[in-house]
Design a protein around this motif. Structure first.
Motif, PDB file in Angstrom:
ATOM      1  N   GLU A  52       0.856  -1.190   0.000  1.00 31.39           N
ATOM      2  CA  GLU A  52       0.000   0.000   0.000  1.00 31.39           C
ATOM      3  C   GLU A  52       0.901   1.254   0.000  1.00 31.39           C
ATOM      4  O   GLU A  52       0.584   2.258  -0.622  1.00 31.39           O
ATOM      5  CB  GLU A  52      -0.890  -0.035   1.256  1.00 31.39           C
ATOM      6  N   LEU A  56       0.884   4.469  -2.574  1.00 29.07           N
ATOM      7  CA  LEU A  56       0.854   5.870  -2.142  1.00 29.07           C
ATOM      8  C   LEU A  56       2.031   6.644  -2.741  1.00 29.07           C
ATOM      9  O   LEU A  56       1.879   7.758  -3.225  1.00 29.07           O
ATOM     10  CB  LEU A  56       0.880   5.939  -0.602  1.00 29.07           C
ATOM     11  N   GLU A  59       1.469   7.430  -6.295  1.00 29.14           N
ATOM     12  CA  GLU A  59       0.484   8.497  -6.430  1.00 29.14           C
ATOM     13  C   GLU A  59       1.099   9.865  -6.119  1.00 29.14           C
ATOM     14  O   GLU A  59       0.839  10.850  -6.805  1.00 29.14           O
ATOM     15  CB  GLU A  59      -0.691   8.231  -5.497  1.00 29.14           C
ATOM     16  N   GLU A  60       1.925   9.890  -5.087  1.00 33.93           N
ATOM     17  CA  GLU A  60       2.610  11.151  -4.753  1.00 33.93           C
ATOM     18  C   GLU A  60       3.477  11.617  -5.915  1.00 33.93           C
ATOM     19  O   GLU A  60       3.508  12.802  -6.247  1.00 33.93           O
ATOM     20  CB  GLU A  60       3.507  10.951  -3.523  1.00 33.93           C
ATOM     21  N   ASN A  63       1.316  13.107  -8.425  1.00 30.69           N
ATOM     22  CA  ASN A  63       0.848  14.424  -7.972  1.00 30.69           C
ATOM     23  C   ASN A  63       1.950  15.479  -8.039  1.00 30.69           C
ATOM     24  O   ASN A  63       1.699  16.639  -8.313  1.00 30.69           O
ATOM     25  CB  ASN A  63       0.335  14.359  -6.522  1.00 30.69           C
TER      26      ASN A  63
ATOM     27  N   SER B 350       2.811  12.108   4.134  1.00 28.22           N
ATOM     28  CA  SER B 350       1.616  11.918   3.294  1.00 28.22           C
ATOM     29  C   SER B 350       0.683  10.878   3.886  1.00 28.22           C
ATOM     30  O   SER B 350       1.142   9.916   4.510  1.00 28.22           O
ATOM     31  CB  SER B 350       2.018  11.435   1.900  1.00 28.22           C
ATOM     32  N   SER B 351      -0.595  11.066   3.669  1.00 31.28           N
ATOM     33  CA  SER B 351      -1.593  10.075   4.062  1.00 31.28           C
ATOM     34  C   SER B 351      -2.491   9.828   2.877  1.00 31.28           C
ATOM     35  O   SER B 351      -2.769  10.741   2.104  1.00 31.28           O
ATOM     36  CB  SER B 351      -2.455  10.588   5.207  1.00 31.28           C
ATOM     37  N   SER B 352      -2.954   8.609   2.767  1.00 34.67           N
ATOM     38  CA  SER B 352      -3.807   8.290   1.634  1.00 34.67           C
ATOM     39  C   SER B 352      -4.744   7.169   2.012  1.00 34.67           C
ATOM     40  O   SER B 352      -4.367   6.259   2.744  1.00 34.67           O
ATOM     41  CB  SER B 352      -2.920   7.856   0.470  1.00 34.67           C
ATOM     42  N   ARG B 396      -9.359   7.307  -4.390  1.00 36.28           N
ATOM     43  CA  ARG B 396      -8.315   7.451  -3.384  1.00 36.28           C
ATOM     44  C   ARG B 396      -8.170   8.925  -3.026  1.00 36.28           C
ATOM     45  O   ARG B 396      -8.168   9.785  -3.909  1.00 36.28           O
ATOM     46  CB  ARG B 396      -7.001   6.911  -3.943  1.00 36.28           C
ATOM     47  N   ARG B 397      -8.079   9.184  -1.741  1.00 42.80           N
ATOM     48  CA  ARG B 397      -7.872  10.575  -1.320  1.00 42.80           C
ATOM     49  C   ARG B 397      -6.511  10.662  -0.644  1.00 42.80           C
ATOM     50  O   ARG B 397      -6.182   9.815   0.201  1.00 42.80           O
ATOM     51  CB  ARG B 397      -8.979  10.967  -0.340  1.00 42.80           C
ATOM     52  N   THR B 398      -5.738  11.654  -1.026  1.00 47.32           N
ATOM     53  CA  THR B 398      -4.371  11.763  -0.515  1.00 47.32           C
ATOM     54  C   THR B 398      -4.131  13.163   0.029  1.00 47.32           C
ATOM     55  O   THR B 398      -4.690  14.133  -0.469  1.00 47.32           O
ATOM     56  CB  THR B 398      -3.372  11.485  -1.664  1.00 47.32           C
ATOM     57  N   HIS B 400      -0.849  15.635   1.409  1.00 51.30           N
ATOM     58  CA  HIS B 400       0.595  15.795   1.625  1.00 51.30           C
ATOM     59  C   HIS B 400       0.828  17.021   2.502  1.00 51.30           C
ATOM     60  O   HIS B 400       0.268  18.079   2.237  1.00 51.30           O
ATOM     61  CB  HIS B 400       1.326  16.016   0.302  1.00 51.30           C
TER      62      HIS B 400
END
Lengths: 167, 428
Positions: A52, A56, A59-60, A63, B350-352, B396-398, B400
């Motif tokens: 997981e 993430l 995805e970062e 972004n 970061s959190s997701s 998905r929600r992220t 930073h």
């Protein structure tokens, strides 16, 4: 600050392009098991080891505008392609560090199918068990994949090959 | 299988604020609760540093583990009448439910990150190694500890058994949502667990839910969504985790560089050297960690002392939305110029979360969908039936964030440098 991100960027850079999230996941897992310095935590899921944290991280990176993720429809399902863009190249050039032999291993893995990498990563997940026990695990946990004993042997041989490349 | 333990003469009960009572009738479960390794969970908070944001969040992994066991026990009672359920798996599921978190360490999120260890490996070691837990499990059969370990690691062949402990709606999640909502005092973690349990049905591929209970399942999914963003990913809690990680990081670095600590460091030495034996791990709990943070207040190393002061006195870092990558690296240089070590004082976090996902062939997310069974026996995936769930499915929600110590920045004597840093931190 972004050391772990840089390593993932490096994998994509060395591969040129990686097709499929599953493939990227397995490549990083196998690299980690070969003692390349990846920190992502993995758990066993339906397709074998899955992180997981890596999801993430990717995805970062998307972004932050360092890698390109392209979604495409392939026979009824979505497939993702990952490649580096100019920003990512620049980022890697400025702050990236060399990871000896990573390029050779990544390129070799990228030439394999994701089905085969799923098998290899599953073997590595159960590497502490005997070959027979690993076979049983694979047949019980992945009955739909129908891996043959020959494929499992090829998986073991491939792990040895990667270890040789890394030395 | 050599089953040597049976039922207790009298049922034991634990009073519990979430489930009212936790019932123990099996001697094996009772003995497991009494082991050294399980009792240690009393000294490990369920939510790590969340108590610094929600002061009620002092509950332990011990109470959560009992809660997961209790929910699973109730599911077993519902399943026992069903032909799709093999009653021989009952004790295996109960033990896996009770022990699923037994390998968690103190502040494990940060601890595992800094020292590159995995609580799941320690869980396996506790189940299979020379421990009291292993001794008790072996009373059920020589291969029983291995089976419990396989269920927890999700490598047990019976998917139904695994899905009760780990899936998108399982006993673990149901307990932690209710328990964490109760102890943090928030109102949005609640859902009708009684209703959910009543509509659960076993199948070969996992649990399905009677479609008449769909709204209770919807409520559970929304509770989960809310709890992640309102509690688990709260930016202040994450800020406390950042400091905790940096304390451990600093202490390790000092140790590796031969720094002479004022006081004995025996609890940490093996992990600082890279390999922590199970016995050392079991001795380490939050009380021990907090003790070290106290004594490190007197250390000569200014960074370690400062970080411990911040953690113990809740003088946390400020945060901003993540700045562009190039700015982050420039900030790093400016921090160095100002004499503030960016390694410890400029931290990206970061959190997701993906609140619910359905199965898409060929994709990697690998989550088993929640399936509803209609009155005519047809099976339908939850998001196809529920507009509420469909709205958040696969999304998905992220978030930073960049953390920094505003108080140290305010003390920078070079005013243009100080202003430049502040301007960059708050540039959107």
């Amino acid at each position: 600050m972004f050391e772990d991100h840089l390593k993932v960027v490096k994998v994509i850079k060395e591969a040129g392009e990686i097709v499929g999230r599953k493939k990227l996941q397995k490549m990083v897992y196998i690299a980690k098991k070969l003692d390349f310095p990846f920190q992502e935590k993995y758990q066993f899921h339906f397709y074998g080891p899955y992180s997981e944290e890596l999801t993430l991280r990717i995805e970062e990176l998307c972004n932050l505008g360092l890698i390109e993720e392209t979604k495409e429809k392939v026979s009824g399902y979505s497939q993702y392609r990952y490649s580096l863009n100019a920003e990512g190249e620049n980022f890697l050039e400025q702050y990236g560090k060399d990871i000896p032999k990573l390029k050779e291993c990544v390129r070799s893995m990228n030439e394999q199918s994701s089905r085969f990498l799923e098998l290899v990563s599953t073997i590595l997940f159960f590497f502490h068990l005997s070959v027979d026990e690993v076979k049983t695990k694979i047949h019980t946990l992945k009955p739909k994949q129908k891996y043959t004993d020959e494929e499992i042997q090829q998986g073991y041989a491939y792990i040895e090959k990667l270890k040789e490349i890394k030395q | 299988m050599t089953r040597t333990l049976g039922k207790l003469h009298e049922e034991k009960v634990f009073k519990d604020p979430v489930h009212r009572y936790i019932h123990v009738r099996d001697e094996l479960i009772w003995r497991l609760i009494g082991t050294r390794e399980f009792q240690r969970l009393r000294r490990i908070r369920q939510l790590g540093t969340t108590y610094l944001t929600f002061h009620g969040a002092e509950h332990s992994r011990f109470s959560h583990s009992l809660g997961v066991y209790e929910i699973t026990r109730r599911i077993m009672n519902i399943f026992q009448e069903r032909s799709d359920w093999n009653p021989d798996e009952r004790m295996l599921v109960l033990c896996a439910a009770l022990l699923h978190d037994v390998g968690h360490g103190p502040f494990s999120h940060s601890f595992e990150k800094v020292f590159q260890v995995d609580h799941e490996d320690f869980t396996r070691d506790i189940l299979l190694g020379e421990t009291e837990v292993n001794q008790v499990l072996r009373l059920e059969g020589e291969d029983f500890p291995e089976k419990v370990a396989d269920v927890i690691a999700k490598t047990y062949p019976n998917k139904l058994v695994v899905s009760l402990i780990s899936s998108q709606i399982d006993a673990d999640r149901m307990d932690y949502l209710l328990r964490d909502a109760y102890f943090t005092g928030v109102s949005y973690g609640n859902f009708d667990i009684e209703r959910i349990l009543r509509v659960m049905r076993p199948t070969d591929d996992g649990v399905v839910f009677k479609s008449s209970g769909m709204h209770a399942v919807e409520d559970y999914i929304m509770s989960r969504y809310q709890m992640y963003w309102q509690v688990y990913f709260h930016p202040v809690t994450r800020g406390a985790e950042v400091i905790l990680r940096k304390i451990l990081h600093r202490a390790k670095e000092l140790y590796m560089n031969g720094y002479q600590f004022e006081k004995d460091l025996s609890h940490f030495e093996s992990i600082f050297r890279g390999k922590m034996p199970l016995d050392d791990y079991i001795r380490l709990d939050e009380g021990v960690m907090q003790y070290y943070f106290q004594i490190w207040l007197d250390e000569k190393d200014e960074i370690l002392q400062d970080l411990c002061t911040r953690f113990l006195n809740r003088k946390l870092f400020k945060y901003t939305e993540m700045v562009p990558m190039a700015d982050a690296y420039q900030l790093k240089e400016l921090f160095k110029e100002a004499g503030i070590d960016p390694e410890y004082y400029l931290v990206q976090d970061s959190s997701s979360d993906l609140p619910y996902d359905f199965y898409r062939p060929g994709e990697q997310e690998e989550r088993l969908p929640i399936q509803l069974v209609k009155p005519n026996g047809d099976i339908a995936e939850l998001s196809r039936e529920s507009d509420v769930v469909e709205a958040i499915s696969g999304k998905r929600r992220t978030d930073h964030k960049l953390y920094y110590p505003l108080d140290l920045i305010e003390k920078i004597e070079n005013v243009p440098l100080k202003n430049k840093i502040k301007e960059m931190l708050h540039r959107k």
